[in-house]
Design an enzyme around this catalytic site. Structure first.
Site, PDB file in Angstrom:
ATOM      1  N   TYR A   1       0.820  -1.214   0.000  1.00  0.00           N
ATOM      2  CA  TYR A   1       0.000   0.000   0.000  1.00  0.00           C
ATOM      3  C   TYR A   1       0.862   1.277   0.000  1.00  0.00           C
ATOM      4  CZ  TYR A   1      -4.627  -2.186   0.530  1.00  0.00           C
ATOM      5  OH  TYR A   1      -5.797  -2.875   0.325  1.00  0.00           O
TER       6      TYR A   1
ATOM      7  N   GLU B   1       0.955  -6.097  -8.583  1.00  0.00           N
ATOM      8  CA  GLU B   1       0.461  -6.820  -7.404  1.00  0.00           C
ATOM      9  C   GLU B   1       0.572  -8.336  -7.578  1.00  0.00           C
ATOM     10  OE1 GLU B   1      -3.453  -5.231  -6.687  1.00  0.00           O
ATOM     11  OE2 GLU B   1      -2.657  -3.242  -6.208  1.00  0.00           O
TER      12      GLU B   1
ATOM     13  N   HIS C   1     -10.010  -6.837  -1.771  1.00  0.00           N
ATOM     14  CA  HIS C   1      -9.224  -5.882  -2.553  1.00  0.00           C
ATOM     15  C   HIS C   1      -9.261  -6.306  -4.009  1.00  0.00           C
ATOM     16  CE1 HIS C   1      -5.811  -3.651  -4.135  1.00  0.00           C
ATOM     17  NE2 HIS C   1      -5.370  -4.789  -4.611  1.00  0.00           N
TER      18      HIS C   1
HETATM   19  P1  ATP Z   1      -8.327  -1.634  -2.387  1.00  0.00           P
HETATM   20  O1  ATP Z   1      -7.117  -0.908  -2.940  1.00  0.00           O
HETATM   21  O2  ATP Z   1      -8.068  -2.301  -1.062  1.00  0.00           O
HETATM   22  O3  ATP Z   1      -9.025  -2.517  -3.367  1.00  0.00           O
HETATM   23  P2  ATP Z   1      -9.866   0.685  -2.945  1.00  0.00           P
HETATM   24  O4  ATP Z   1      -9.068   0.821  -4.184  1.00  0.00           O
HETATM   25  O5  ATP Z   1     -11.339   0.578  -3.054  1.00  0.00           O
HETATM   26  O6  ATP Z   1      -9.414  -0.530  -2.070  1.00  0.00           O
HETATM   27  P3  ATP Z   1      -8.171   2.713  -1.790  1.00  0.00           P
HETATM   28  O7  ATP Z   1      -8.582   4.128  -1.845  1.00  0.00           O
HETATM   29  O8  ATP Z   1      -7.079   2.204  -2.676  1.00  0.00           O
HETATM   30  O9  ATP Z   1      -9.504   1.843  -1.961  1.00  0.00           O
HETATM   31  O10 ATP Z   1      -7.808   2.407  -0.281  1.00  0.00           O
HETATM   32  C1  ATP Z   1      -7.130   1.231   0.073  1.00  0.00           C
HETATM   33  C2  ATP Z   1      -7.734   0.666   1.338  1.00  0.00           C
HETATM   34  O11 ATP Z   1      -7.464   1.562   2.434  1.00  0.00           O
HETATM   35  C3  ATP Z   1      -9.247   0.552   1.312  1.00  0.00           C
HETATM   36  O12 ATP Z   1      -9.683  -0.634   0.710  1.00  0.00           O
HETATM   37  C4  ATP Z   1      -9.597   0.589   2.783  1.00  0.00           C
HETATM   38  O13 ATP Z   1      -9.380  -0.667   3.426  1.00  0.00           O
HETATM   39  C5  ATP Z   1      -8.579   1.588   3.324  1.00  0.00           C
HETATM   40  N1  ATP Z   1      -9.099   2.963   3.333  1.00  0.00           N
HETATM   41  C6  ATP Z   1      -9.273   3.774   2.260  1.00  0.00           C
HETATM   42  N2  ATP Z   1      -9.718   4.984   2.627  1.00  0.00           N
HETATM   43  C7  ATP Z   1      -9.832   4.955   3.982  1.00  0.00           C
HETATM   44  C8  ATP Z   1     -10.229   5.883   4.974  1.00  0.00           C
HETATM   45  N3  ATP Z   1     -10.587   7.134   4.646  1.00  0.00           N
HETATM   46  N4  ATP Z   1     -10.232   5.478   6.254  1.00  0.00           N
HETATM   47  C9  ATP Z   1      -9.837   4.241   6.595  1.00  0.00           C
HETATM   48  N5  ATP Z   1      -9.436   3.318   5.716  1.00  0.00           N
HETATM   49  C10 ATP Z   1      -9.439   3.646   4.430  1.00  0.00           C
END
Ligand code: ATP
Length: 140
Positions: free
Chosen positions: A49, A129, A118
């Site tokens: 991440y 990934e 995810h």
């Molecule tokens: P992923 O990458 O896990 O598939 P996504 O692309 O939908 O999810 P991202 O914006 O990439 O979302 O965020 C990665 C992960 O971080 C999210 O899946 C969630 O678990 C966490 N996350 C994202 N935004 C927040 C937030 N504002 N508060 C807490 N956790 C968050």
């Protein structure tokens, strides 16, 4: 066929959703060509991440992602990256329950953080990934 990385996050595993999620994956026409259960440590979770490293939720995200094992899968289908994102639904699982009630996140997620699965967000992320988890050890 296109490949994407799917992951069942720690809350999905501990909530016993693995079989139901895999059933939805197969019924939706994906092939699960590789899979592995792995416990991420802080270092691997932070690397996975890395794009979120400056975000306020990063520390919580790493704690969440290292709280138990995850199941990573290579999913294959035509247009797999976009189709898997469609199937999992929006990031905020609380909202998904209302706007995308048939999505995987509506089924097993809780909120914006604990969203149980995810999916790679682009073809390029999918390549990175998949290599992150499934790169074969160089044979010497
Ligand atoms: P992923 O990458 O896990 O598939 P996504 O692309 O939908 O999810 P991202 O914006 O990439 O979302 O965020 C990665 C992960 O971080 C999210 O899946 C969630 O678990 C966490 N996350 C994202 N935004 C927040 C937030 N504002 N508060 C807490 N956790 C968050």
């Amino acid at each position: 066929k296109e490949r994407t990385l799917g992951m069942i996050k720690p809350d999905g595993i501990s909530g016993n959703y693995t079989d139901r999620i895999k059933q939805v994956i197969l019924e939706s026409g994906f092939e699960i060509s590789k899979e592995m259960v792995i416990q991420l440590d802080e270092e691997n979770a932070a690397e996975f991440y890395a794009e979120h490293s400056s975000r306020s939720f990063f520390t919580n995200l790493i704690r969440y992602m290292t709280s138990g094992p995850v199941l990573v899968m290579v999913l294959e289908k035509e247009d797999a990256v976009a189709r898997w994102r469609d199937l999992i639904g929006p990031t905020d699982a609380g909202k998904a329950k209302i706007s995308h009630p048939h999505s995987i996140r509506a089924m097993c997620g809780v909120d914006l953080e604990k969203n149980c699965v995810h999916g790679s967000d682009s073809h390029q992320s999918a390549k990175r990934e998949i290599a992150f988890f499934f790169k074969e050890a160089p044979s010497d």
